[in-house]
Write a protein that holds these residues in place. Structure first.
Motif, PDB file in Angstrom:
ATOM      1  N   ALA A  78       9.462 -12.385   8.974  1.00 22.30           N
ATOM      2  CA  ALA A  78       9.306 -10.993   8.528  1.00 22.30           C
ATOM      3  C   ALA A  78       9.501 -10.908   7.018  1.00 22.30           C
ATOM      4  O   ALA A  78       8.731 -10.264   6.296  1.00 22.30           O
ATOM      5  CB  ALA A  78      10.308 -10.095   9.240  1.00 22.30           C
ATOM      6  N   ARG A  79      10.517 -11.581   6.544  1.00 23.06           N
ATOM      7  CA  ARG A  79      10.821 -11.578   5.114  1.00 23.06           C
ATOM      8  C   ARG A  79       9.646 -12.137   4.299  1.00 23.06           C
ATOM      9  O   ARG A  79       9.235 -11.573   3.293  1.00 23.06           O
ATOM     10  CB  ARG A  79      12.086 -12.414   4.897  1.00 23.06           C
ATOM     11  CG  ARG A  79      12.617 -12.319   3.506  1.00 23.06           C
ATOM     12  CD  ARG A  79      13.699 -13.357   3.229  1.00 23.06           C
ATOM     13  NE  ARG A  79      13.916 -13.349   1.795  1.00 23.06           N
ATOM     14  CZ  ARG A  79      14.814 -12.590   1.193  1.00 23.06           C
ATOM     15  NH1 ARG A  79      15.598 -11.802   1.883  1.00 23.06           N
ATOM     16  NH2 ARG A  79      14.923 -12.612  -0.118  1.00 23.06           N
ATOM     17  N   ASN A  80       9.108 -13.251   4.774  1.00 18.08           N
ATOM     18  CA  ASN A  80       7.975 -13.875   4.071  1.00 18.08           C
ATOM     19  C   ASN A  80       6.749 -12.966   4.035  1.00 18.08           C
ATOM     20  O   ASN A  80       5.942 -13.037   3.111  1.00 18.08           O
ATOM     21  CB  ASN A  80       7.596 -15.209   4.728  1.00 18.08           C
ATOM     22  CG  ASN A  80       8.685 -16.246   4.559  1.00 18.08           C
ATOM     23  OD1 ASN A  80       9.544 -16.108   3.682  1.00 18.08           O
ATOM     24  ND2 ASN A  80       8.684 -17.268   5.396  1.00 18.08           N
ATOM     25  N   ALA A  81       6.614 -12.126   5.057  1.00 16.20           N
ATOM     26  CA  ALA A  81       5.461 -11.216   5.112  1.00 16.20           C
ATOM     27  C   ALA A  81       5.665  -9.987   4.231  1.00 16.20           C
ATOM     28  O   ALA A  81       4.721  -9.461   3.644  1.00 16.20           O
ATOM     29  CB  ALA A  81       5.209 -10.789   6.560  1.00 16.20           C
ATOM     30  N   LEU A  82       6.906  -9.518   4.136  1.00 17.53           N
ATOM     31  CA  LEU A  82       7.172  -8.276   3.405  1.00 17.53           C
ATOM     32  C   LEU A  82       7.375  -8.473   1.898  1.00 17.53           C
ATOM     33  O   LEU A  82       6.934  -7.655   1.094  1.00 17.53           O
ATOM     34  CB  LEU A  82       8.422  -7.581   3.978  1.00 17.53           C
ATOM     35  CG  LEU A  82       8.419  -7.194   5.468  1.00 17.53           C
ATOM     36  CD1 LEU A  82       9.751  -6.554   5.844  1.00 17.53           C
ATOM     37  CD2 LEU A  82       7.274  -6.258   5.816  1.00 17.53           C
ATOM     38  N   GLU A  83       8.056  -9.560   1.552  1.00 16.81           N
ATOM     39  CA  GLU A  83       8.487  -9.710   0.159  1.00 16.81           C
ATOM     40  C   GLU A  83       7.363  -9.726  -0.889  1.00 16.81           C
ATOM     41  O   GLU A  83       7.512  -9.117  -1.944  1.00 16.81           O
ATOM     42  CB  GLU A  83       9.378 -10.954  -0.005  1.00 16.81           C
ATOM     43  CG  GLU A  83      10.068 -10.957  -1.352  1.00 16.81           C
ATOM     44  CD  GLU A  83      11.180 -11.976  -1.479  1.00 16.81           C
ATOM     45  OE1 GLU A  83      12.044 -11.755  -2.332  1.00 16.81           O
ATOM     46  OE2 GLU A  83      11.178 -12.999  -0.750  1.00 16.81           O
ATOM     47  N   PRO A  84       6.227 -10.401  -0.616  1.00 21.41           N
ATOM     48  CA  PRO A  84       5.162 -10.413  -1.642  1.00 21.41           C
ATOM     49  C   PRO A  84       4.740  -9.011  -2.090  1.00 21.41           C
ATOM     50  O   PRO A  84       4.431  -8.793  -3.265  1.00 21.41           O
ATOM     51  CB  PRO A  84       4.010 -11.141  -0.950  1.00 21.41           C
ATOM     52  CG  PRO A  84       4.663 -11.997   0.080  1.00 21.41           C
ATOM     53  CD  PRO A  84       5.865 -11.237   0.541  1.00 21.41           C
ATOM     54  N   TRP A  85       4.734  -8.047  -1.154  1.00 16.93           N
ATOM     55  CA  TRP A  85       4.340  -6.680  -1.520  1.00 16.93           C
ATOM     56  C   TRP A  85       5.381  -6.031  -2.420  1.00 16.93           C
ATOM     57  O   TRP A  85       5.054  -5.284  -3.336  1.00 16.93           O
ATOM     58  CB  TRP A  85       4.136  -5.827  -0.252  1.00 16.93           C
ATOM     59  CG  TRP A  85       3.063  -6.389   0.624  1.00 16.93           C
ATOM     60  CD1 TRP A  85       3.227  -7.072   1.796  1.00 16.93           C
ATOM     61  CD2 TRP A  85       1.660  -6.369   0.371  1.00 16.93           C
ATOM     62  NE1 TRP A  85       2.010  -7.471   2.292  1.00 16.93           N
ATOM     63  CE2 TRP A  85       1.030  -7.056   1.437  1.00 16.93           C
ATOM     64  CE3 TRP A  85       0.863  -5.838  -0.654  1.00 16.93           C
ATOM     65  CZ2 TRP A  85      -0.351  -7.214   1.513  1.00 16.93           C
ATOM     66  CZ3 TRP A  85      -0.515  -5.998  -0.575  1.00 16.93           C
ATOM     67  CH2 TRP A  85      -1.111  -6.682   0.492  1.00 16.93           C
ATOM     68  N   LEU A  86       6.648  -6.318  -2.152  1.00 18.48           N
ATOM     69  CA  LEU A  86       7.727  -5.766  -2.977  1.00 18.48           C
ATOM     70  C   LEU A  86       7.648  -6.341  -4.392  1.00 18.48           C
ATOM     71  O   LEU A  86       7.876  -5.639  -5.371  1.00 18.48           O
ATOM     72  CB  LEU A  86       9.091  -6.077  -2.348  1.00 18.48           C
ATOM     73  CG  LEU A  86       9.319  -5.474  -0.951  1.00 18.48           C
ATOM     74  CD1 LEU A  86      10.605  -6.021  -0.341  1.00 18.48           C
ATOM     75  CD2 LEU A  86       9.373  -3.952  -1.008  1.00 18.48           C
ATOM     76  N   LYS A  87       7.291  -7.613  -4.473  1.00 16.84           N
ATOM     77  CA  LYS A  87       7.144  -8.262  -5.790  1.00 16.84           C
ATOM     78  C   LYS A  87       6.028  -7.611  -6.593  1.00 16.84           C
ATOM     79  O   LYS A  87       6.033  -7.632  -7.814  1.00 16.84           O
ATOM     80  CB  LYS A  87       6.864  -9.763  -5.621  1.00 16.84           C
ATOM     81  CG  LYS A  87       8.110 -10.558  -5.259  1.00 16.84           C
ATOM     82  CD  LYS A  87       7.806 -12.038  -5.151  1.00 16.84           C
ATOM     83  CE  LYS A  87       9.093 -12.833  -4.951  1.00 16.84           C
ATOM     84  NZ  LYS A  87       8.834 -14.161  -4.373  1.00 16.84           N
ATOM     85  N   GLU A  88       5.057  -7.055  -5.880  1.00 12.68           N
ATOM     86  CA  GLU A  88       3.944  -6.361  -6.554  1.00 12.68           C
ATOM     87  C   GLU A  88       4.310  -4.915  -6.919  1.00 12.68           C
ATOM     88  O   GLU A  88       3.479  -4.168  -7.426  1.00 12.68           O
ATOM     89  CB  GLU A  88       2.702  -6.331  -5.642  1.00 12.68           C
ATOM     90  CG  GLU A  88       1.930  -7.631  -5.619  1.00 12.68           C
ATOM     91  CD  GLU A  88       0.677  -7.530  -4.767  1.00 12.68           C
ATOM     92  OE1 GLU A  88       0.127  -6.407  -4.628  1.00 12.68           O
ATOM     93  OE2 GLU A  88       0.242  -8.566  -4.233  1.00 12.68           O
ATOM     94  N   GLY A  89       5.541  -4.514  -6.587  1.00 16.68           N
ATOM     95  CA  GLY A  89       5.983  -3.153  -6.921  1.00 16.68           C
ATOM     96  C   GLY A  89       5.570  -2.092  -5.920  1.00 16.68           C
ATOM     97  O   GLY A  89       5.542  -0.903  -6.226  1.00 16.68           O
ATOM     98  N   LYS A  90       5.242  -2.533  -4.701  1.00 15.77           N
ATOM     99  CA  LYS A  90       4.810  -1.582  -3.669  1.00 15.77           C
ATOM    100  C   LYS A  90       5.989  -1.189  -2.768  1.00 15.77           C
ATOM    101  O   LYS A  90       6.915  -1.970  -2.558  1.00 15.77           O
ATOM    102  CB  LYS A  90       3.732  -2.222  -2.789  1.00 15.77           C
ATOM    103  CG  LYS A  90       2.488  -2.723  -3.530  1.00 15.77           C
ATOM    104  CD  LYS A  90       1.437  -1.655  -3.606  1.00 15.77           C
ATOM    105  CE  LYS A  90       0.029  -2.185  -3.765  1.00 15.77           C
ATOM    106  NZ  LYS A  90      -0.245  -3.001  -4.916  1.00 15.77           N
TER     107      LYS A  90
END
Length: 289
Positions: free
Chosen positions: A71-83
């Motif tokens: 779950a973390r691997n799926a969610l984190e990239p979007w957070l890194k993009e500021g979403k």
């Protein structure tokens, strides 16, 4: 300025893969299953036909839930993009996947304090979950913000009606989804169980019909009753490799509900592991489940 947000779901929405990722633009976290010693990802492993043919030949798939790390691997990239994120997840009444995502979301919220992460336990499965995702995307396109969409989903998730008939209760019993007594009762000659999703997000056998045709008619009649007074712009129908029956149900929906916009899709492999082949279900927005 309002931050952009992403709606995320998991593979148990059972919508066609391209429809989820391209038409709706929704990323998903896949659940997986093991069949004949091989591990496959839901939505990108075997086709529905191959999968159900193997079950008919005696293969017994077992499914596994999303892990917090996945779950973390799926969610984190979007957070890194500021979403910001809105996760609409598979019913906690049927799987531990939602809790895994919630654990990951809590950890990530501490690491990305500026981000808003909302998780919704849809208490839905299959195209019921898919229907909620479809509605959420529609609202986002209309300009609704993250909180508004999340609030609507929370307030309306128990209005997503799941009307299901299956050929054989054995698979649901094997997966711990119904009791042995229920399974034996349902396997009596020509008795076809009618099932719905209750308000705890669990499957309940609520009736039985003698013969397939009657059970297919019954699930449409249930939907007709539930949908009174609701504006359904789409009806979704799933099937376990029995397209002819799904088309029969779609015809009844057109005739009895007056709705032409119908999405039909073969049930996904993870949910299909528990229903077996021959499942048919109708999903609509309605007054009560």
């Amino acid at each position: 300025m309002m931050r952009d947000y992403v709606i995320i779901t998991d593979s148990t929405v059972d919508l066609p893969k391209e429809y989820v990722t391209e038409t709706l633009g929704v990323p998903y976290i896949p659940l997986s299953y093991v069949m004949d010693g091989e591990t496959y990802e839901d939505m990108s492993g075997l086709s529905g036909k191959e999968f159900f043919d193997r079950i008919r030949a005696g293969s017994m798939p077992t499914t596994s839930q999303i892990t917090p790390e996945q779950a973390r691997n799926a969610l984190e990239p979007w957070l890194k993009e500021g979403k910001d994120l809105l996760y609409l997840g598979f019913s906690s009444g049927l799987s531990g996947s939602y809790n895994s995502v919630r654990v990951a979301a809590r950890e990530l919220a501490e690491e990305y304090p500026e981000a808003q992460i909302i998780t919704v336990d849809t208490l839905c499965a299959c195209l019921g979950e898919g229907l909620l995702v479809y509605k959420a995307v529609k609202m986002k396109k209309e300009g609704k913000n993250l909180e508004e969409v999340a609030k609507w989903c929370e307030e309306n998730k128990l209005h997503v009606c799941h009307d299901v008939t299956i050929d054989d209760l054995f698979h649901l019993h094997r997966g711990g989804r119904v009791s042995k007594a229920t399974a034996i009762l349902g396997s009596m000659v020509k008795v076809k169980p009618v099932i719905h999703m209750d308000n705890e997000g669990k499957l309940q056998v609520i009736g039985k019909e003698r013969g397939r045709k009657k059970s297919l008619n019954r699930i449409v009649d249930m939907a007709v009753e539930q949908a009174k007074g609701w504006d359904n712009d789409i009806i979704m129908i799933t099937h376990g490799d029995c397209e002819e029956d799904a088309n029969y149900v779609a015809e009844l929906v057109r005739k009895k509900m007056g709705i032409d916009n119908i999405l039909i899709n073969c049930i996904g492999t993870v949910i299909g592991s528990h229903t077996g082949p021959g499942v048919v279900a109708v999903f609509c927005m309605g007054d009560h489940r």
